[in-house]
Scaffold this active site. Structure first.
Site, short mmCIF file in Angstrom:
data_model
loop_
_atom_site.label_atom_id
_atom_site.label_comp_id
_atom_site.label_asym_id
_atom_site.label_seq_id
_atom_site.Cartn_x
_atom_site.Cartn_y
_atom_site.Cartn_z
N LEU A 1 0.75 -1.43 0.01
CA LEU A 1 0.12 0.36 -0.05
C LEU A 1 1.36 1.50 0.03
O LEU A 1 2.20 0.95 0.79
CB LEU A 1 -1.00 0.20 1.01
N ASP A 2 0.68 2.08 -0.67
CA ASP A 2 1.32 3.79 -0.63
C ASP A 2 1.56 3.96 0.77
O ASP A 2 0.88 3.80 1.63
CB ASP A 2 -0.16 4.87 -1.59
N THR A 3 2.50 4.81 1.75
CA THR A 3 2.66 5.58 2.12
C THR A 3 1.91 5.83 2.77
O THR A 3 0.84 5.83 4.28
CB THR A 3 4.29 5.85 2.34
N THR B 1 -1.93 5.71 2.45
CA THR B 1 -3.19 4.93 1.43
C THR B 1 -2.49 4.20 3.53
O THR B 1 -1.61 3.58 3.87
CB THR B 1 -3.09 4.07 0.85
#
Length: 333
Positions: free
Chosen positions: A167-169, A171
């Site tokens: 997951l994106d940082t 998100t």
């Protein structure tokens, strides 16, 4: 018991899982003589045939085979008695064949077992967790820039635990952690196209026309893309923002953020609520829990490219290890 020659044979091995343990005695002319019954072939179950290879039959020297109901219970499917009911009702398959005999034995290391079509993980050394990843945590086991990473959640385990995908940082939401490398590789493969569901808080008021545009497809710099489903979620904090739920199977980098920016609604906050058959449920940010038997089975079945009904999340599993949660069972009825 008395055989046709008048020899009296004593000894029993009822419900003994080890054929090598068979023993007994015979009486000849009134004298009791101890014998190894296995040496004479008297330990073989009724109906056993030389060269038998059918599922569930005992075979000579096959000490690694275990009773099916014992394996299912050990895997956390249900209690031993409930597992017996699953077997006799024809809901269990071994290597694709229905096995409904309580005397059936399997090789846990090689046989595939399913209950109601869902794979049962027989390897009890494999562990699977759901983490509600907080914003600001990098989806890696060691960040070279010194930012918070997943070691905060995995250092407590003796096993090497790693993340499935990322997951994106910025998100938050559902991230799978496991020590099952084969599963992680399969779920990350584009050919399976595992669906993920996100809830995004975005700028502006999203209309039904925008939702339809996302379904029909838009063009990004790396090619066309569309969502599998999308809807407006009630409960936005004010009239300047909207909440949108999007489900898609693409694994492209930052795909939800790029799609919403393309239709004029940049993402303010993004949460992943579902990954394949797994739901985040009521798990709080920063908490993790171990998957139930039903969830493990659904995830393993998904990893083989099969569609399964989403497994209900195990509720009440708090803390980084989730060890206080009760085991989930398949229903035997």
């Amino acid at each position: 018991m008395m055989d046709e020659k008048g020899l009296t044979m004593n000894g029993s091995n009822e419900d003994n899982d080890n054929p090598a343990d068979f023993g007994g005695s015979i009486e000849v002319d009134g004298k009791k003589i101890d014998v190894d019954m296995a040496a004479f072939g008297w330990d073989k179950p009724v109906g056993w045939r030389v060269g038998e290879t059918e599922i569930g039959e005992n075979r000579p020297g096959d000490d690694t085979r275990v009773r099916l109901q014992k394996v299912l219970a050990s895997a956390g499917v249900a209690s031993r008695r409930a597992c017996e009911e699953l077997i006799t009702s024809g809901r269990v398959r071994v290597n694709g064949e229905v096995v409904d005999s309580l005397g059936s034995r399997i090789e846990p290391g090689t046989d595939e077992v399913r209950v109601d079509g869902v794979i049962v993980q027989l390897d009890v050394t494999k562990r699977y967790f759901v983490l509600n990843k907080p914003r600001g945590v990098v989806s890696t086991m060691a960040d070279e820039n010194g930012r918070p990473d997943l070691r905060e959640f995995t250092d407590q385990f003796e096993e090497r635990i790693f993340n499935v995908g990322r997951l994106d940082t910025d998100t938050s939401g559902l991230l799978i952690l496991t020590n099952d490398g084969d599963l992680a590789h399969a779920l990350a493969h584009p050919k399976f196209g595992v669906q993920k569901t996100y809830v995004a808080q975005v700028e502006g008021r999203v209309t039904a026309a925008t939702i339809q545009k996302l379904k029909d497809g838009i063009e990004l710099e790396d090619g066309p893309i569309s969502v599998d489903s999308a809807k407006i979620v009630p409960g936005a904090p004010d009239f300047e923002v909207s909440l949108v739920e999007l489900t898609l199977h693409s694994g492209r980098n930052r795909i939800v953020r790029r799609m919403m920016a393309e239709v004029g609604h940049p993402v303010i906050e993004l949460v992943r609520r579902q990954f394949g058959p797994l739901h985040l449920g009521t798990l709080m940010v920063g908490e993790m829990r171990e998957l139930s038997a039903a969830e493990r089975g659904a995830l393993l079945t998904t990893a083989q490219g099969e569609q399964v009904v989403s497994a209900p999340p195990r509720e009440g599993a708090r803390g980084k290890g989730g060890k206080n949660a009760p085991a989930a069972h398949y229903e035997a009825g």
